[in-house]
Design a protein around this motif. Sequence first.
Motif, PDB file in Angstrom:
ATOM      1  N   SER A   1     114.932  90.260 -19.180  1.00 16.82           N
ATOM      2  CA  SER A   1     113.478  90.250 -19.003  1.00 16.82           C
ATOM      3  C   SER A   1     112.823  88.932 -19.386  1.00 16.82           C
ATOM      4  CB  SER A   1     112.844  91.366 -19.830  1.00 16.82           C
ATOM      5  OG  SER A   1     113.005  91.103 -21.216  1.00 16.82           O
TER       6      SER A   1
ATOM      7  N   LYS B   1     112.380  88.021 -22.382  1.00 16.86           N
ATOM      8  CA  LYS B   1     111.687  88.270 -23.649  1.00 16.86           C
ATOM      9  C   LYS B   1     112.664  88.124 -24.810  1.00 16.86           C
ATOM     10  CE  LYS B   1     108.610  91.599 -23.960  1.00 16.86           C
ATOM     11  NZ  LYS B   1     107.990  92.942 -24.068  1.00 16.86           N
TER      12      LYS B   1
ATOM     13  N   GLN C   1     107.392  86.625 -25.136  1.00 21.77           N
ATOM     14  CA  GLN C   1     107.851  86.304 -23.784  1.00 21.77           C
ATOM     15  C   GLN C   1     108.075  84.806 -23.664  1.00 21.77           C
ATOM     16  OE1 GLN C   1     108.031  89.082 -21.627  1.00 21.77           O
ATOM     17  NE2 GLN C   1     109.292  87.816 -20.285  1.00 21.77           N
TER      18      GLN C   1
ATOM     19  N   SER D   1     110.058  83.479 -20.673  1.00 19.29           N
ATOM     20  CA  SER D   1     110.071  83.220 -19.242  1.00 19.29           C
ATOM     21  C   SER D   1     109.833  84.531 -18.509  1.00 19.29           C
ATOM     22  CB  SER D   1     111.428  82.624 -18.828  1.00 19.29           C
ATOM     23  OG  SER D   1     111.568  82.566 -17.423  1.00 19.29           O
ATOM     24  N   ASP D   2     109.431  84.436 -17.244  1.00 18.51           N
ATOM     25  CA  ASP D   2     109.247  85.651 -16.452  1.00 18.51           C
ATOM     26  C   ASP D   2     110.518  86.039 -15.706  1.00 18.51           C
ATOM     27  OD1 ASP D   2     109.368  83.684 -14.553  1.00 18.51           O
ATOM     28  OD2 ASP D   2     107.406  84.093 -13.652  1.00 18.51           O
ATOM     29  N   THR D   3     111.631  85.365 -16.038  1.00 17.63           N
ATOM     30  CA  THR D   3     112.903  85.689 -15.415  1.00 17.63           C
ATOM     31  C   THR D   3     114.020  85.681 -16.458  1.00 17.63           C
ATOM     32  OG1 THR D   3     114.361  85.188 -13.528  1.00 17.63           O
ATOM     33  CG2 THR D   3     113.496  83.305 -14.775  1.00 17.63           C
TER      34      THR D   3
END
Length: 299
Positions: free
Chosen positions: A117, A119, A135, A137-139
């Motif tokens: 995720s 996270k 968080q 990164s978003d990947t």
Amino acid sequence: MITLLQTLNGHQNPVYTLEMDIPKQLLYSAGNDKGVVEWDLQTLAFKRVLCAVPSSVYALHQIPGTSYLAVGMRSGDLFVVDTHSQTLKAKLKIESGSIFCIRSLVGKQELVVIGESGKAYVYRLTDFQLLYTFQISDTTIRSIAVYADESALAFGDKNGVIYLISAVDYQLIAKAKIHDMSITSLCFVGKSLYSGGRDAKMYKLDYPSLEVALEITPHLFTVYSILPLHKNGFISTVSRDKTIKIWNSDLKLQKNISRDKGIASHFLSINSQAYHPELGLLATAGDDKAIHIWQISLT
């Protein structure tokens, strides 16, 4: 000089991760077997199955100064196993996705876990309570490196971006797009950060600016691990191209260990490596289910 000392057999499926317990001279291995195996580096032989696990293991981390081994799984489960008593110290689970990397900050007594995720999960080492999440990164993030003085951590994501994060307050220090594809390995050596990726590239980056100092293509395929050897700047890389390569600090090739060179090495992807500096032993493992133990003497 690099010599194959022993081949450790017993895994029935690919091995994804290796970890050394340096003081106890033990090696741990895990992968798609749903169990963590303990090997004795003195006898170079099987010792025991340390524990059973519910799914494939992607990450092992020996917590320094303790008898605890952290085990991260595809299922998102995180086990902390006391290797002395062979008991489960903690059974945790992240919110979603797999766990790909685990590192500890001994000074802060914190355990940092990362996965699909993007996270980060930070647990207290004294009782393994979750302190906070943030968080990055978003990947997917597959790799973490900790700077020598534990003042910063580097994270590498699926888009080829490296994030340098302060270990004091987990705030962003620097961010740079380095690779064209997923980052699969990170390693600090001195004041340099080395990164390897699915694009088969390896970069030597200045710390903390993340400016590129050197760039090479060390392998034909993904660079799965970068590891420092000794204290003289040598590093080892392993890859999906079935080779182990030794480099100096200027990224000049010192040794190519592969079947193509007539050495009885791996015949499928090499996924992980671990090094015992006092014994001078390098362990490598991968999809061929075998663990090779190499004696390394570098000058």
